[in-house]
Every structure is written in C-alpha cells, then in structure tokens.
Design an enzyme around this catalytic site. Sequence first.
Site, PDB file in Angstrom:
ATOM      1  N   HIS A 425       0.728  -1.269  -0.050  1.00 59.96           N
ATOM      2  CA  HIS A 425      -0.169  -0.006  -0.038  1.00 59.96           C
ATOM      3  C   HIS A 425       0.807   1.170   0.051  1.00 59.96           C
ATOM      4  O   HIS A 425       0.443   1.932  -1.115  1.00 59.96           O
ATOM      5  CB  HIS A 425      -1.058  -0.005   1.258  1.00 59.96           C
ATOM      6  CG  HIS A 425      -1.703   1.029   1.468  1.00 59.96           C
ATOM      7  ND1 HIS A 425      -1.698   2.243   2.108  1.00 59.96           N
ATOM      8  CD2 HIS A 425      -3.131   1.422   0.685  1.00 59.96           C
ATOM      9  CE1 HIS A 425      -2.568   3.087   1.790  1.00 59.96           C
ATOM     10  NE2 HIS A 425      -3.631   2.434   1.075  1.00 59.96           N
ATOM     11  N   ARG A 588     -10.858   1.405 -13.062  1.00 61.22           N
ATOM     12  CA  ARG A 588     -11.083  -0.175 -12.537  1.00 61.22           C
ATOM     13  C   ARG A 588     -12.163   0.064 -11.375  1.00 61.22           C
ATOM     14  O   ARG A 588     -12.017   0.740 -10.589  1.00 61.22           O
ATOM     15  CB  ARG A 588      -9.884  -0.497 -11.873  1.00 61.22           C
ATOM     16  CG  ARG A 588      -9.881  -1.792 -11.386  1.00 61.22           C
ATOM     17  CD  ARG A 588      -8.638  -2.387 -10.582  1.00 61.22           C
ATOM     18  NE  ARG A 588      -8.293  -1.578  -9.647  1.00 61.22           N
ATOM     19  CZ  ARG A 588      -7.188  -1.990  -8.863  1.00 61.22           C
ATOM     20  NH1 ARG A 588      -6.417  -2.729  -9.288  1.00 61.22           N
ATOM     21  NH2 ARG A 588      -7.159  -1.498  -7.726  1.00 61.22           N
ATOM     22  N   GLY A 736      -2.476  -7.187 -14.709  1.00 61.80           N
ATOM     23  CA  GLY A 736      -2.006  -6.755 -13.153  1.00 61.80           C
ATOM     24  C   GLY A 736      -0.712  -7.211 -12.509  1.00 61.80           C
ATOM     25  O   GLY A 736      -1.010  -8.516 -11.894  1.00 61.80           O
ATOM     26  N   ASN A 738       1.264  -6.821 -10.363  1.00 59.00           N
ATOM     27  CA  ASN A 738       1.334  -6.915  -9.133  1.00 59.00           C
ATOM     28  C   ASN A 738       0.791  -8.348  -8.312  1.00 59.00           C
ATOM     29  O   ASN A 738       1.419  -9.135  -7.754  1.00 59.00           O
ATOM     30  CB  ASN A 738       0.854  -5.681  -8.139  1.00 59.00           C
ATOM     31  CG  ASN A 738       1.475  -4.360  -8.908  1.00 59.00           C
ATOM     32  OD1 ASN A 738       2.458  -4.520  -9.404  1.00 59.00           O
ATOM     33  ND2 ASN A 738       0.683  -3.485  -8.583  1.00 59.00           N
ATOM     34  N   ASP A 739      -0.579  -8.309  -8.620  1.00 61.33           N
ATOM     35  CA  ASP A 739      -1.363  -9.327  -7.892  1.00 61.33           C
ATOM     36  C   ASP A 739      -0.796 -10.707  -8.799  1.00 61.33           C
ATOM     37  O   ASP A 739      -0.577 -11.947  -8.155  1.00 61.33           O
ATOM     38  CB  ASP A 739      -2.611  -9.362  -8.005  1.00 61.33           C
ATOM     39  CG  ASP A 739      -3.309  -8.670  -6.957  1.00 61.33           C
ATOM     40  OD1 ASP A 739      -3.000  -9.001  -5.818  1.00 61.33           O
ATOM     41  OD2 ASP A 739      -4.040  -7.668  -6.990  1.00 61.33           O
ATOM     42  N   CYS A 801      -0.209  -2.971 -16.494  1.00 61.29           N
ATOM     43  CA  CYS A 801      -0.617  -1.767 -15.536  1.00 61.29           C
ATOM     44  C   CYS A 801      -0.172  -2.003 -14.097  1.00 61.29           C
ATOM     45  O   CYS A 801      -0.403  -1.262 -13.044  1.00 61.29           O
ATOM     46  CB  CYS A 801      -2.032  -1.399 -15.413  1.00 61.29           C
ATOM     47  SG  CYS A 801      -3.019  -2.770 -14.831  1.00 61.29           S
TER      48      CYS A 801
HETATM   49  C1  PEP Z   1      -1.891  -5.154  -9.815  1.00 57.66           C
HETATM   50  O1  PEP Z   1      -2.512  -6.222  -9.103  1.00 57.66           O
HETATM   51  O2  PEP Z   1      -0.900  -5.300 -10.740  1.00 57.66           O
HETATM   52  C2  PEP Z   1      -2.590  -3.873 -10.039  1.00 57.66           C
HETATM   53  C3  PEP Z   1      -2.378  -2.964 -10.786  1.00 57.66           C
HETATM   54  O3  PEP Z   1      -3.619  -3.839  -9.012  1.00 57.66           O
HETATM   55  P1  PEP Z   1      -3.419  -3.246  -7.598  1.00 57.66           P
HETATM   56  O4  PEP Z   1      -1.826  -3.145  -7.336  1.00 57.66           O
HETATM   57  O5  PEP Z   1      -4.300  -2.344  -7.222  1.00 57.66           O
HETATM   58  O6  PEP Z   1      -3.751  -4.799  -6.996  1.00 57.66           O
HETATM   59 MG    MG Z   2      -4.298  -5.994  -8.483  1.00 52.36          MG
END
Ligand code: PEP
Ligand code: MG
Length: 846
Positions: A425, A588, A736, A738-739, A801
């Site tokens: 975060h 989103r 995404g 990150n996830d 992203c």
């Molecule tokens: C991700 O998961 O890559 C993403 C962009 O979303 P967030 O970081 O908000 O989970």
């Molecule tokens: Mg995500």
Amino acid sequence: MQQNRSDVALVTKAAAITTPTHGGRAKCLQRLVRLDLPIPRTVALSFEMVHKLASGELSDISDILSTFEEEDLLCVRPSSESPDWGGPGAVLNVGMNDENYRKLRSSLGEQAAAKIYFRFVQGYSVHVARLDPEIFDHIEGQGKSALDEALTAYEDETEGPFPQEKSIQLGEVLRSMARVWEGTTARLLRQAKGAPVDAGLGLIVQKMAFGIGRGECGAGVLQLVNSDTGFPQITGRYRRQSQWRDALSTSQGTLFLKRDARGLSLEEACPEIFKTLKKHAELMRLRLREEMQIEFTIEDGTLHILDGVKVARRPRAAVRIAVFLAEHGIISKKEALMRVDPLALGGLLHRQIAYNAPRDVVGTGIAASPGAATGQIVFTAEAALACKAKEEPCILVRRETSPEDVRGMHAANAVLTERGGMTSHAAVIGRGMGLPCIVGASTIRFQTRRKQLVAADGRVFEQGDIITIDGTNGEVLSGKAEMVEASLDETFQTLMAWAEDACDIEIRANADTTADAQTARNFGARGIGLCRTEHMFFEADRMTLMQEMIFAKSRDEREAVLDRLLPMQRNDFIELFRIMEGSPVCIRLFDPPLHEFLPSDRDGLRDLAEALDLPLSDVIRRVDGMSEYNPMLGLRGVRLGITVPEIYEMQTRAIFEATIAASRENNVVVPEIMIPLVSAKREVELVKSRIDVVAAQARTKSAISFDYRLGVMVETPRAALRANEIALHSAFLSFGTNDLTQMTYGLSRDDAGRFMGTYVKQKVFPEDPFHTLDTEGVGELLMLGAERARRSDPDIVMSICGEHGGSPESIAFCRKNKFDYVSCSPFRVPVARLAAAQLAISDQKN
Ligand code: PEP
Ligand code: MG
C-alpha cells in the site's frame, strides 16, 4: 618495431587501432592524433598482448621500447573497452633511475629531478611491488632527501635494490597491470558495471611530458561544461610543477583556468596556451561528438595533450549535454536520446540528497518511491496532519499503511514502514503521489506504541526527532541532509518531446486522483491506464460514508448511502475526463476487500461506533466478522462486485453520467471500465450484463448516446490460462502484474520485504520480482495469456498496469510481445518513455 603490427601499435593516424581490440583510450588517442593535437608519442598494446603478458607468455618488450628514444621516460595507462569498466591506476615516469636522475638534475634542476624520481619510486612500490603505501607516510616533501628515504624504504621492504633497467621496470609495470585486470576482484568489480566476463584490457605507453622543470611547467585538466549542471562553463584546474591530475587532488597552489577574481588563472599567466587549449577542447567536442575533459601538460612553455576522457556528469548534466549537442547539430536527436540513462532520469523528477552530502545512515529498507525528504518523526496520520497545519515537515512512520493513513501520507513529506514490498500500500500510494517512501525497513526496530525507532546500532529516535528518508536508495539517515531540487527544465522537456517522437509503444499512467492525473498529463502520459477507484474514497468524509455503506443492514440501506457517494464519484470522473482531454481513461471498478476501510485499533473502532451511532461491541463484532486470514485473496475485486452488486452499479452509473456530462462539454469520451481479479469467464458475463443495463438506463434518461469499452484485469493465473474465453467478452486485457506476481510466486506482496533482501543476496531470485518483472515465470503467463486471447480476438488491446509498467525491462518485454501500452505511476512516465524510445531506436539500428 613493426608499426603495422597491431599488438604493439604506434598511435598514428593510420594505425590499425579499434576500441574492441585496443580499448577506448587507445582509440580516443588515435582520434586526437588525427586532429593534429600535440599528443606525445604513444604506443597502444592490444587486449591480446596484455592477456599474454598476464599469463607470463611474453617477456621481451623490446618492440615497445624501440619506439621511444633511449632517454624518454614513459607513462603507462589502462585502456579498457568502456571507460566505465575502470582499470589499474596509471604509473608515471617509468625509466627513471639513478643515471637519469643525474641527467635531469643538470637539465631541470635537483628539485625537479628528485620529484620525478620520487614519484616513480612511490608508484612502482605500490602498484608493482605491492608494498604498503604507508611505508612512505613519514617522508616529508619530494626533494632529494625524500627521494633517498623512499629508495631506502623500498630496499628495506623488498630486501633488494630499486630496479635500474628501463626494460625491467617497464616489463614489470605492464605485467603487473595486466595481472591486476585479470584478478578476481577486478573481474567482479567490472562485471558489476556491466562488463562481459572476458572483457579485455589494452595498455597505453606514452612518452612523459614533464610538468616539472624549468620555465612554465605544470599539468591540469580542462572541460567546457559544468559536470553538475551541464551548462557551458570552462571548468578545471592547472597546477604548476605538477604531473598528471595532481591539480585536482588539492586546491593549494592551483590556478584557475579562466580569469577569476579569486586568484591567478592560466588565462592570465599563459594567455596563448589558454587560448590554444580552449581551441583544442572545442575541436574535440565537435569532432569526437562529446563533451570531453582534456588532460594537458605544459613543459617549459610547450603544451602537450595527454588524453581526452568523457566528462563525468550528474544526471541533470547528462540531459543538458545530450540536448545541447543535438541542438548544436553535433549529434542527432536519436543519439541524444541514447546517451541518457532512463533510470538516472528518474532522479531528476524528485528532490534528492546532494551527491557528496555526508550521510549518517541508521537503517535501510526497500527504496519504494524515489526522492528524499527531511522531517520530524510522527507515528500517526493525525500527528502528520497536525504537523502540516503548523507547516512543519514530517516523516510518517508506520508498521504498514492502510487506507486510513492516506490523509496522513498527503500531509507528510515522506513515509517509512517496517513491513511491505514494492507493491504494498505505502509503496503504490507513495509512488503515485511522488512521495519519498521506504518500506520493509527491517534493520530498524519499530516500537510504535512507545513511539520510538531503534536503529541497529542502538540509537533511539523518538517522536519529533529529525530524520531524512532517501527513497531513491532506501537509506534512513539521522538528522538533516543537504538536498538538490528536482530539475524539469526546458532541456528535460525537449528530450521528452524527442522521446515521444521515437516511442512506438504507448505510455499511460496509473492515476487515481485529479492531482495524479494532472501530473500524468504534465509528464505527457497518453492516457490513464489504471484508475484505482477505491483510492477516491480515502477523503475523510467519503471514508465515513464507505463505512456506513459497509455497515448497511439491507440492500435499500446500502443503496441509500451509495446514492450519496454517486455524485462524488461522478465529479471525480468528470474531472479526470476533463484533465485527460479525450485521451483514454481506464477506470477499474472497486477492488480491495471492504475491511480495509475499517479501523483496526481500539481508538478507531470507538470513533467508528460514535460516527455510526452503534454500540462499540456491535462494531467490533462486525469488523471481526469481516476480517480475513489472508486479506489479499478473499472477498475482493470482482467477487465483491458479484456478491454486493450495488457498488459496481453505483460506480458505473457515475462513470456514464460523467461521460454524458463531458460529452456536453464537447469532449468525446469513451470510458474504459476494467474488472479486477477476474478468474472465470462467468464473472465477466455477469458484470457485463449488469453494466449494459446501467448504460442503457443512462442513455434513456439523458437521451445521449455513448460507447464504453469493457476490459478485464488479468491478475490471477487462471485468468491468464483462460484468456481465450475471457477475451470473448473484453475489448482489452490489462495484466495486473502486482497481483499476478504475488499469485504466481504464492508470495504476499505485503510481506515480501521481510526476506527479499536475503533472497536476492543469496541469488534465490535474481531481483525482487515485485520490482523487476520475472520474465521467466510471470512473463510466461503473460505470453501465454496474450497468445490465447489473440486466438479469440486478434485485435484485442493488450497492456500491463502493475508497478512493473515503468521499468525498462518490462517495456522491452511488452514491445517484444506486441503489447499496445504500458501504464505506470505518473512520476515514472518520463523514465518509461525514454526507455521505450531507446528500445525503438536500437531496433531500428539493428
Ligand atoms: C496489480 O495487481 O498489478 C494492480 C495493478 O492492481 P493493484 O496493485 O491495485 O492490486
Ligand atoms: Mg491487483
């Protein structure tokens, strides 16, 4: 000597010297010879020859010596392929011995002869005989008695006389430099700088020009630009009776180059020489197509140019130098783009700690958001707000941050957290806001209840103590540090415009607020690739409404609160559409689990009970009921959209109403709506049919027609695997990462910081995969997802992203796999654009 033999090549205009065979310095010296500059006689030894020297294969160096006169003294310098790879230190005055001392004493005087010999004894002892430099520490001056002491010190240590034979001296110097290059330490050092394992070393043997002796004698360096700023400015120093770069090692007795009110200058002392020197420097700039630093020596009034090296430069200077050279027609715009390191460019966008400023480092963590700030420590968002009200800079220190802290982050000048990784975060919000941030600072003990930080060395920092956060390299410093301001001047903008022209992949920004969108626009983002709508609920008044919505007992009650949130969301979207002026905006739908909007500590729970007018026990029970064992993988994203459909309905209604409002202002807006955390086709079908209903209602109510594009965020491995069927319902897929990284590795993005350092150090992972896209594993899922999606819809728009979006490696990956755009935090847009431009230019060249 055979001059056409390239192993030992006399540096002439026609000699067969190339950078890959003799190194950059040799090639540069040849260019200077071609410019008819007064270069002392020089011989270049090839990589192959030096390699043979290192392995003891060559003992005869008569070829080299025969190029020079008997009485010449020599200087030996390294010549690696790239100057950045370093090399052994130079050795001067090779050939000096008792006999030459006597000769020089009569021609130059005793003091000069002793100084020259002393220098060689010292250099030979340290670089060749590998003696401890401290053996000369007790010697004062460099005259005759100093020379005698140095020779005695050498003889005592080596139990032998100082070598008198020039061929032996030179042979030993060459062999020693060759061996140093092939040693393990030097190998590792240069590999760290990007050199290949088998990088070769060439050596330069040059006739010494004496900067010590009778008449005007001395040595110095000159360049035409300031290394810090990149602006034109004659910079450097000259020192009388000195050799090599001595003028730079002390300010005592040095002369300015240009006339200067602070003291004597070369321009005044030797106006003709100064003029010639300047002319040479200008010629070098023009013909070598680079800002060069000249190393020069004046010997009894005669100017010699020993070498030219690329001017060292700070990132802001690198941008200006590249742009000015292109504007002066010396290099092309494309070449200017290739000369700036995209990652170094990132440093210009933020305030930074001054390069040479002293640093009292008390801890380290993950450098999560670049830039630096100094302020007093505060442990709560409220304290940060209080500091802001008093206009006192502060650093918000938390174990980890949550949506409740966002207001505090806005008020703080930097953030430091104990936990978290590159995509936690604090890191994501910090980067979006351009707020310096360090996360996962596990070398510091966080005692947040006692409002203390304890450094590894035992130092304790209390609330109110001043610290500095360096978000660029992850260091926490005690006290204040000297800063340099961000520098986004005209040359930066020029370079960015050239990059835009060269770029062949779109760069969008992840922007959640109007401030982010404005920054993204200012940095030239081609649209918003990810607007995380939940971040819009962090304002204090909205947070309370969100909490009311979460606590609603019935659908009606929930809809009543959502009706109050709707106009706020609508206004958010109208603003975004307005700022982006028709460029794409991808919104989103709500993603995080609801409990992230609820307080976790007792004070917060009490405040919530008061705001909702509920008994505290009720609030605690409901909050407990909502908390999840692993909060990242439960009721969030599209799962929430399906089980509590009112939220998505409100958001899409707000998007469509904003679209209609923007259309009335003559902006054609085609909003992009993105569904997060999808793992099954049916999820998309369900959400799509509801959105279609909301769209139809909005069209009927306003009598205005509009289009929208629905896309899916591919961030679960299953969505990548099933991309063929998901693509059937999607206009675009945005990965995404990150996830997707979190789920591919089975590694919580919020806890990664705890061991990532150890993992990278022990080479379990080559890099932090939340920082650098894992092209092997996660990348395979991306390629597989893209390929399967294209099978269903060859024209489907593809992007990433996640936070990786802005890094040069992921951009290379996306270009290779023909993605349409990358989206990254606004402050990374310029870095991404330059990296993308460089990749496109390199492809064209190949
Ligand atoms: C991700 O998961 O890559 C993403 C962009 O979303 P967030 O970081 O908000 O989970
Ligand atoms: Mg995500």
